[in-house]
Structure formats: structure tokens, C-alpha cells
Motif scaffolding. Structure first.
Motif, mmCIF file in Angstrom:
data_model
loop_
_atom_site.group_PDB
_atom_site.id
_atom_site.type_symbol
_atom_site.label_atom_id
_atom_site.label_comp_id
_atom_site.label_asym_id
_atom_site.label_seq_id
_atom_site.Cartn_x
_atom_site.Cartn_y
_atom_site.Cartn_z
ATOM 1 N N SER A 63 0.836 -1.191 0.000
ATOM 2 C CA SER A 63 0.000 0.000 0.000
ATOM 3 C C SER A 63 0.875 1.246 0.000
ATOM 4 C CB SER A 63 -0.894 0.001 1.244
ATOM 5 O OG SER A 63 -1.484 1.265 1.428
ATOM 6 N N VAL A 64 0.512 2.232 -0.821
ATOM 7 C CA VAL A 64 1.296 3.468 -0.865
ATOM 8 C C VAL A 64 1.086 4.307 0.383
ATOM 9 C CG1 VAL A 64 1.351 3.543 -3.386
ATOM 10 C CG2 VAL A 64 -0.476 4.729 -2.168
ATOM 11 N N VAL A 65 0.047 4.059 1.133
ATOM 12 C CA VAL A 65 -0.240 4.832 2.336
ATOM 13 C C VAL A 65 0.412 4.208 3.564
ATOM 14 C CG1 VAL A 65 -2.058 5.687 3.859
ATOM 15 C CG2 VAL A 65 -2.414 5.692 1.385
ATOM 16 N N SER A 66 0.129 2.936 3.827
ATOM 17 C CA SER A 66 0.607 2.304 5.058
ATOM 18 C C SER A 66 1.756 1.322 4.849
ATOM 19 C CB SER A 66 -0.545 1.560 5.743
ATOM 20 O OG SER A 66 -0.919 0.441 4.955
ATOM 21 N N GLY A 67 1.994 0.920 3.602
ATOM 22 C CA GLY A 67 3.017 -0.084 3.333
ATOM 23 C C GLY A 67 2.527 -1.510 3.555
ATOM 24 N N ALA A 68 1.233 -1.681 3.841
ATOM 25 C CA ALA A 68 0.667 -3.008 4.079
ATOM 26 C C ALA A 68 0.727 -3.852 2.806
ATOM 27 C CB ALA A 68 -0.784 -2.887 4.540
ATOM 28 N N PRO A 69 0.987 -5.155 2.931
ATOM 29 C CA PRO A 69 1.028 -6.024 1.759
ATOM 30 C C PRO A 69 -0.356 -6.158 1.123
ATOM 31 C CG PRO A 69 1.212 -7.307 3.778
ATOM 32 C CD PRO A 69 1.238 -5.869 4.177
ATOM 33 N N ARG A 70 -0.378 -6.186 -0.200
ATOM 34 C CA ARG A 70 -1.640 -6.285 -0.938
ATOM 35 C C ARG A 70 -1.546 -7.426 -1.945
ATOM 36 N NH1 ARG A 70 -4.996 -3.878 1.986
ATOM 37 N NH2 ARG A 70 -6.414 -3.670 0.232
ATOM 38 N N ALA A 71 -2.680 -8.056 -2.204
ATOM 39 C CA ALA A 71 -2.797 -9.135 -3.184
ATOM 40 C C ALA A 71 -4.188 -9.051 -3.809
ATOM 41 C CB ALA A 71 -2.602 -10.480 -2.502
ATOM 42 N N PRO A 72 -4.425 -9.754 -4.895
ATOM 43 C CA PRO A 72 -5.727 -9.678 -5.551
ATOM 44 C C PRO A 72 -6.877 -10.005 -4.605
ATOM 45 C CG PRO A 72 -4.199 -10.885 -6.919
ATOM 46 C CD PRO A 72 -3.526 -10.661 -5.602
ATOM 47 N N LEU A 73 -7.947 -9.274 -4.770
ATOM 48 C CA LEU A 73 -9.143 -9.493 -3.967
ATOM 49 C C LEU A 73 -10.299 -9.950 -4.851
ATOM 50 C CD1 LEU A 73 -10.575 -9.246 -1.211
ATOM 51 C CD2 LEU A 73 -11.122 -6.891 -1.833
ATOM 52 N N CYS A 74 -10.607 -9.189 -5.893
ATOM 53 C CA CYS A 74 -11.800 -9.494 -6.687
ATOM 54 C C CYS A 74 -11.516 -10.338 -7.936
ATOM 55 C CB CYS A 74 -12.492 -8.198 -7.089
ATOM 56 S SG CYS A 74 -11.607 -7.246 -8.356
ATOM 57 N N LEU A 75 -10.323 -10.225 -8.502
ATOM 58 C CA LEU A 75 -9.923 -10.910 -9.735
ATOM 59 C C LEU A 75 -10.832 -10.596 -10.925
ATOM 60 C CD1 LEU A 75 -8.753 -14.367 -8.367
ATOM 61 C CD2 LEU A 75 -7.330 -12.506 -9.241
ATOM 62 N N MET A 76 -11.436 -9.393 -10.912
ATOM 63 C CA MET A 76 -12.252 -8.985 -12.063
ATOM 64 C C MET A 76 -12.110 -7.508 -12.390
ATOM 65 S SD MET A 76 -16.063 -9.304 -10.536
ATOM 66 C CE MET A 76 -16.646 -8.214 -9.261
ATOM 67 N N GLY A 77 -11.047 -6.861 -11.892
ATOM 68 C CA GLY A 77 -10.746 -5.494 -12.287
ATOM 69 C C GLY A 77 -11.433 -4.400 -11.510
ATOM 70 N N VAL A 78 -12.016 -4.705 -10.373
ATOM 71 C CA VAL A 78 -12.741 -3.701 -9.599
ATOM 72 C C VAL A 78 -11.914 -3.107 -8.465
ATOM 73 C CG1 VAL A 78 -14.785 -3.305 -8.157
ATOM 74 C CG2 VAL A 78 -14.962 -4.761 -10.164
ATOM 75 N N CYS A 79 -11.110 -3.920 -7.774
ATOM 76 C CA CYS A 79 -10.505 -3.478 -6.509
ATOM 77 C C CYS A 79 -9.137 -2.807 -6.643
ATOM 78 C CB CYS A 79 -10.380 -4.661 -5.545
ATOM 79 S SG CYS A 79 -9.113 -5.864 -6.004
ATOM 80 N N PHE A 80 -8.380 -3.036 -7.682
ATOM 81 C CA PHE A 80 -7.053 -2.461 -7.908
ATOM 82 C C PHE A 80 -6.006 -2.925 -6.894
ATOM 83 C CE2 PHE A 80 -9.962 0.299 -10.105
ATOM 84 C CZ PHE A 80 -9.315 0.548 -11.299
ATOM 85 N N ASP A 81 -6.255 -3.994 -6.155
ATOM 86 C CA ASP A 81 -5.262 -4.516 -5.215
ATOM 87 C C ASP A 81 -4.193 -5.346 -5.922
ATOM 88 O OD1 ASP A 81 -6.020 -3.362 -2.836
ATOM 89 O OD2 ASP A 81 -7.472 -4.924 -2.376
#
Length: 103
Positions: free
Chosen positions: A44-62
Motif C-alpha cells: 500500500s502506498v499509504v501504510s506499506g501493508a502487503p496487498r494481493a488480488p481481492l476481486c480478480l475482475m478489475g474492480v478493486c485495484f489490489d
């Protein structure tokens, strides 16, 4: 955690953060990464938290990654290609001077 049910296509090679990985032709970049055991795509650009896919359909941008030098690509919407260079994003996008005008 994630695995392919069975091989149904030709296998191809690609790179993630310089590490060679294998994928099935026709998979998305996100699917190929998850099936290869990659659990963190960016921070995450704000907190540095690790991110991975959430929706797998182009909605969440994770699932944003850099693909062949282009930042902020949604890995769940891009089909994997032989030799593709995928890199995790661990910072905010850098803007080049002179590219934005506030008139």
C-alpha cells in the motif's frame, strides 16, 4: 494455497521480481502469480501493508503490478505472455516533471 486443477494449455515462462516462474498460456498475470505461490503483489502506498488480488475482475485495484516497465497494470486483466517481466509495486507512482499542467 492456490493450485491449478490440471494442465490444459502449453506452459510458458515469465519473471516476477527477477525470479523465473512458469504459467499456463491463457492465464492472467494474477492467476499465474497466485498459482506460483506469490502471495504479495504490492504494498500500500499509504501504510506499506502487503496487498494481493481481492476481486480478480478489475474492480478493486489490489493486484497492481509493473508489467514490462509499465506501472499500475491490473494483473487480473492482463494475459500472461512468454518472457513477460512482472515486478511488484512498493511505492507511489513517480510522475515526470513537465507531464502535468495545472492551467
Amino acid at each position: 494455497m492456490f493450485r491449478r486443477i490440471e494442465a490444459v494449455a502449453d506452459e510458458i515462462g515469465f519473471f516476477f521480481d527477477g525470479r523465473p516462474l512458469r504459467a499456463m498460456q491463457g492465464e492472467t498475470v494474477a492467476t499465474a502469480l497466485l498459482a506460483s505461490g506469490v502471495g504479495v503483489f504490492r504494498s500500500s502506498v499509504v501504510s506499506g501493508a502487503p496487498r494481493a488480488p481481492l476481486c480478480l475482475m478489475g474492480v478493486c485495484f489490489d493486484c497492481l503490478v509493473e508489467i514490462d516497465g509499465v506501472e499500475n497494470r491490473q494483473s487480473c486483466l492482463v494475459e500472461i505472455r512468454e518472457g513477460m517481466d512482472v515486478r511488484s509495486q512498493n511505492r507511489a507512482r513517480q510522475l515526470k516533471q513537465g507531464t502535468i499542467s495545472c492551467r
